[in-house]
Each structure stands twice: as C-alpha cells, then as structure tokens.
Design a protein around this motif. Structure first.
Motif, mmCIF file in Angstrom:
data_model
loop_
_atom_site.group_PDB
_atom_site.id
_atom_site.type_symbol
_atom_site.label_atom_id
_atom_site.label_comp_id
_atom_site.label_asym_id
_atom_site.label_seq_id
_atom_site.Cartn_x
_atom_site.Cartn_y
_atom_site.Cartn_z
ATOM 1 N N ASN A 23 42.708 48.364 40.884
ATOM 2 C CA ASN A 23 41.841 48.025 42.012
ATOM 3 C C ASN A 23 40.411 47.727 41.572
ATOM 4 O O ASN A 23 39.559 47.423 42.404
ATOM 5 C CB ASN A 23 41.833 49.160 43.041
ATOM 6 N N GLU A 24 40.170 47.845 40.246
ATOM 7 C CA GLU A 24 38.838 47.556 39.710
ATOM 8 C C GLU A 24 38.997 46.914 38.336
ATOM 9 O O GLU A 24 39.596 47.503 37.438
ATOM 10 C CB GLU A 24 38.006 48.833 39.619
ATOM 11 N N VAL A 25 38.480 45.707 38.183
ATOM 12 C CA VAL A 25 38.592 44.968 36.923
ATOM 13 C C VAL A 25 37.275 44.252 36.660
ATOM 14 O O VAL A 25 36.415 44.149 37.539
ATOM 15 C CB VAL A 25 39.745 43.936 36.962
ATOM 16 N N VAL A 27 35.324 40.630 35.626
ATOM 17 C CA VAL A 27 35.550 39.220 35.902
ATOM 18 C C VAL A 27 36.360 38.614 34.757
ATOM 19 O O VAL A 27 36.144 38.928 33.587
ATOM 20 C CB VAL A 27 34.203 38.486 36.101
ATOM 21 N N GLN A 28 37.334 37.796 35.080
ATOM 22 C CA GLN A 28 38.260 37.127 34.162
ATOM 23 C C GLN A 28 39.271 38.080 33.529
ATOM 24 O O GLN A 28 40.071 37.656 32.699
ATOM 25 C CB GLN A 28 37.507 36.377 33.050
ATOM 26 N N GLN A 29 39.267 39.348 33.898
ATOM 27 C CA GLN A 29 40.261 40.285 33.370
ATOM 28 C C GLN A 29 41.553 40.161 34.168
ATOM 29 O O GLN A 29 41.532 40.064 35.398
ATOM 30 C CB GLN A 29 39.741 41.722 33.431
ATOM 31 N N GLN A 30 42.662 40.190 33.471
ATOM 32 C CA GLN A 30 43.943 40.011 34.137
ATOM 33 C C GLN A 30 44.433 41.296 34.782
ATOM 34 O O GLN A 30 44.334 42.376 34.207
ATOM 35 C CB GLN A 30 44.995 39.529 33.140
ATOM 36 N N MET A 31 44.951 41.167 35.987
ATOM 37 C CA MET A 31 45.681 42.250 36.645
ATOM 38 C C MET A 31 47.018 41.686 37.089
ATOM 39 O O MET A 31 47.175 40.467 37.232
ATOM 40 C CB MET A 31 44.900 42.816 37.836
ATOM 41 N N THR A 32 47.977 42.550 37.301
ATOM 42 C CA THR A 32 49.302 42.093 37.711
ATOM 43 C C THR A 32 49.608 42.558 39.127
ATOM 44 O O THR A 32 49.272 43.684 39.514
ATOM 45 C CB THR A 32 50.390 42.601 36.750
ATOM 46 N N TYR A 83 53.054 38.483 39.417
ATOM 47 C CA TYR A 83 52.015 37.490 39.193
ATOM 48 C C TYR A 83 50.914 38.071 38.315
ATOM 49 O O TYR A 83 50.601 39.267 38.399
ATOM 50 C CB TYR A 83 51.391 37.048 40.520
ATOM 51 N N ALA A 84 50.329 37.212 37.479
ATOM 52 C CA ALA A 84 49.113 37.546 36.729
ATOM 53 C C ALA A 84 47.941 36.913 37.471
ATOM 54 O O ALA A 84 47.952 35.717 37.755
ATOM 55 C CB ALA A 84 49.194 37.032 35.305
ATOM 56 N N ILE A 85 46.932 37.730 37.782
ATOM 57 C CA ILE A 85 45.770 37.264 38.545
ATOM 58 C C ILE A 85 44.514 37.547 37.739
ATOM 59 O O ILE A 85 44.274 38.680 37.327
ATOM 60 C CB ILE A 85 45.691 37.946 39.924
ATOM 61 N N SER A 86 43.707 36.508 37.514
ATOM 62 C CA SER A 86 42.445 36.649 36.784
ATOM 63 C C SER A 86 41.310 36.151 37.679
ATOM 64 O O SER A 86 41.104 34.931 37.804
ATOM 65 C CB SER A 86 42.477 35.851 35.475
ATOM 66 N N PRO A 87 40.563 37.050 38.323
ATOM 67 C CA PRO A 87 39.449 36.610 39.175
ATOM 68 C C PRO A 87 38.327 36.010 38.337
ATOM 69 O O PRO A 87 38.005 36.506 37.260
ATOM 70 C CB PRO A 87 39.007 37.906 39.872
ATOM 71 N N GLN A 88 37.746 34.929 38.832
ATOM 72 C CA GLN A 88 36.694 34.216 38.105
ATOM 73 C C GLN A 88 35.303 34.492 38.665
ATOM 74 O O GLN A 88 34.317 34.008 38.121
ATOM 75 C CB GLN A 88 36.969 32.714 38.146
ATOM 76 N N GLN A 89 35.219 35.284 39.729
ATOM 77 C CA GLN A 89 33.934 35.617 40.327
ATOM 78 C C GLN A 89 33.876 37.116 40.574
ATOM 79 O O GLN A 89 34.880 37.752 40.927
ATOM 80 C CB GLN A 89 33.738 34.862 41.647
ATOM 81 N N SER A 90 32.695 37.704 40.380
ATOM 82 C CA SER A 90 32.529 39.147 40.592
ATOM 83 C C SER A 90 32.244 39.443 42.064
ATOM 84 O O SER A 90 31.895 38.554 42.846
ATOM 85 C CB SER A 90 31.386 39.672 39.714
ATOM 86 N N GLY A 91 32.419 40.714 42.427
ATOM 87 C CA GLY A 91 32.174 41.140 43.802
ATOM 88 C C GLY A 91 33.383 41.848 44.392
ATOM 89 O O GLY A 91 34.383 42.108 43.717
ATOM 90 N N GLU A 92 33.288 42.176 45.676
ATOM 91 C CA GLU A 92 34.395 42.778 46.411
ATOM 92 C C GLU A 92 35.267 41.656 46.969
ATOM 93 O O GLU A 92 34.794 40.834 47.765
ATOM 94 C CB GLU A 92 33.881 43.661 47.551
ATOM 95 N N VAL A 132 40.005 44.501 45.956
ATOM 96 C CA VAL A 132 39.763 44.696 44.531
ATOM 97 C C VAL A 132 38.269 44.545 44.260
ATOM 98 O O VAL A 132 37.608 43.660 44.819
ATOM 99 C CB VAL A 132 40.553 43.671 43.681
ATOM 100 N N THR A 133 37.736 45.418 43.401
ATOM 101 C CA THR A 133 36.356 45.314 42.946
ATOM 102 C C THR A 133 36.337 44.596 41.605
ATOM 103 O O THR A 133 36.978 45.037 40.657
ATOM 104 C CB THR A 133 35.714 46.701 42.803
ATOM 105 N N VAL A 134 35.615 43.482 41.537
ATOM 106 C CA VAL A 134 35.510 42.698 40.304
ATOM 107 C C VAL A 134 34.100 42.878 39.744
ATOM 108 O O VAL A 134 33.115 42.460 40.359
ATOM 109 C CB VAL A 134 35.803 41.208 40.554
ATOM 110 N N LYS A 135 34.003 43.511 38.580
ATOM 111 C CA LYS A 135 32.706 43.792 37.972
ATOM 112 C C LYS A 135 32.242 42.603 37.127
ATOM 113 O O LYS A 135 33.055 41.926 36.504
ATOM 114 C CB LYS A 135 32.797 45.050 37.106
ATOM 115 N N PRO A 136 30.921 42.357 37.085
ATOM 116 C CA PRO A 136 30.414 41.228 36.302
ATOM 117 C C PRO A 136 30.415 41.541 34.807
ATOM 118 O O PRO A 136 30.608 42.685 34.386
ATOM 119 C CB PRO A 136 28.983 41.058 36.821
ATOM 120 N N ILE A 137 30.167 40.510 33.989
ATOM 121 C CA ILE A 137 30.040 40.704 32.544
ATOM 122 C C ILE A 137 28.813 41.564 32.265
ATOM 123 O O ILE A 137 27.736 41.307 32.811
ATOM 124 C CB ILE A 137 29.899 39.342 31.835
#
Length: 242
Positions: A23-25, A27-32, A83-92, A132-137
C-alpha cells in the motif's frame, strides 16, 4: 462448520476480490495486484477489464490461473489474474478495480416432456478500489532511479585466461539483472580503461521475463578490450547505484 447465524443467504453468484502487494511504494516501483473472479454459476460469456491508474504502467504477468474454492459452504470457480503496476507519479492514488461484464446461466421454469431449458442472465461486477501512497524520489539520491528489491551485476571473460598478447581481443561480458523493473528502466553500462588499453562496446541486449510473479529484466553488454602495449592493468570498478 459455521454457526447457523453465520450463513449468508444473500451470498453473491459472482464477485471480484483484489489483493495488492503493498500500500506504499516509491514512484516507478513495481507492485503486484492479484485479481480473483469468483463465480458459482456457469459463465456463458464475459470480459474482464484491466485495472486502471492514471499515469501508471500496467502489465499482466503470466497467464490466467483457474481453480476452485468453497466459501460459506458454497463452491466457486475462481479465475486468478496478476498485474504488475508501476506508478509514474507520486502522491495518494486510487487503483480502480477491473470490471467483469458478461452472462451467466440460470435455471428456467420453462420445461417440457423432452427438454429442459436454461436462460442467461446479464451480470456486471467490480471489485473495491485500492488506495496507495506513492513516495517521490529521495532528494539525496544520485544516479539513475532504480526502485528495485534486487539488483545483480555479473561479469564474464572470454576467453577465460589471465595473460593475453598485445593486439589480442579480450571480451568482457557485463550482465545487469533487476527485479521489478522493465528493461527500459535499466541504466547504461559504461566501462573505462586505463592508458594502454582500448575498449570497443557492442550494442546492449535487453531481456524481460517472469519469475515468482515478478518482472525480471536484464541488460547484457559485451566490451572488446585490446592492449596496445604490454604491462599489468587494473580496470576500474563498474558500480550501479540503486
């Protein structure tokens, strides 16, 4: 054995469940995401859409898996898709569940002496949304961003010898392996040599496969090294930050 008051008389004929690996990754990190379509009635036809997330790369991993399970005493057939999901933007962000639309068979009251009829019933079901929470670089990170749980760097020499002659080509093969990354995310592999050596790199080869429901990508690059004068040489290290 369940208590009698635990029996669900309104149990659905067909429904979708979703299971996200994290539930927390970054940015660009893969989750399934594992999607399971449960149905107790016979499917006549139907389609299952992909999950959706704006600005994300979404890829199905492997093939569908079919099995059976029993829930509250009721038998269900299950179609499982990952599915493999890689978010490209940070945020909620919110991942929208796949949607199933189709028809199921249901018994009909119409009967004759010779035939029993079955009707079809249109159905449409969707699973729950996933937050999902997507953290920035990180600000202090340097180099190509590689949000992977495993990076491996391997080298091989052709021929496998410790002494060579001036002008004789030596091939150094560098293989970079990364879990949870696409081949497009892999960084450039560069090699520097001291004075007295010349290096001729080949075009890198890229490969992507599946291992334990994870994308595994490789970059393989051959470097031809030729010495212009005799001596003992020490090659600098090749390092990949991640």
């Amino acid at each position: 054995v369940l208590p009698s008051d635990a029996t669900n008389n309104n149990q659905q004929d067909i429904f979708i469940t979703n299971d996200i690996s994290a539930n927390e990754v970054f940015v660009q990190q893969q989750m399934t995401l594992t999607v399971k379509l449960h149905f107790s009635s016979e499917l006549k036809r139907g389609t299952l859409t992909e999950p959706t997330l704006a600005g994300a790369n979404i890829t199905q991993i492997g093939k569908d898996i079919e099995n059976e399970t029993i829930i509250n005493g009721r038998r269900y057939r299950v179609i499982e898709r990952t599915y493999a999901i890689s978010p490209q933007q940070s945020g909620e962000v919110i991942i929208q569940s796949p949607l199933f639309s189709g028809e199921i068979m249901q018994s009909s009251s119409r009967r004759s002496n010779f035939y029993s009829f079955a009707d079809t019933k249109p159905v449409s079901v969707v699973g729950e949304e996933m937050a999902v929470t997507v953290k920035p670089i990180p600000n202090n990170y340097q180099g190509v961003w590689l949000p992977s749980e495993l990076i491996a760097l391997h080298q091989e020499w052709q021929p496998e010898a410790t002494e060579f002659k001036v002008g004789e080509p030596i091939t150094r093969v560098i293989t970079l392996t990364a879990a949870g990354l696409s081949k497009e995310q892999l960084p450039e592999i560069a090699m520097h040599v001291p004075s007295g050596l010349k290096v001729y790199p080949d075009q890198a080869e890229l490969h992507t496969g599946i291992n334990n429901n994870r994308l595994v990508s490789q970059k393989v690059r051959n470097f031809a090294i030729v010495a212009s004068k005799p001596g003992t040489y020490r090659l600098p290290e090749i390092s990949i930050p991640w």
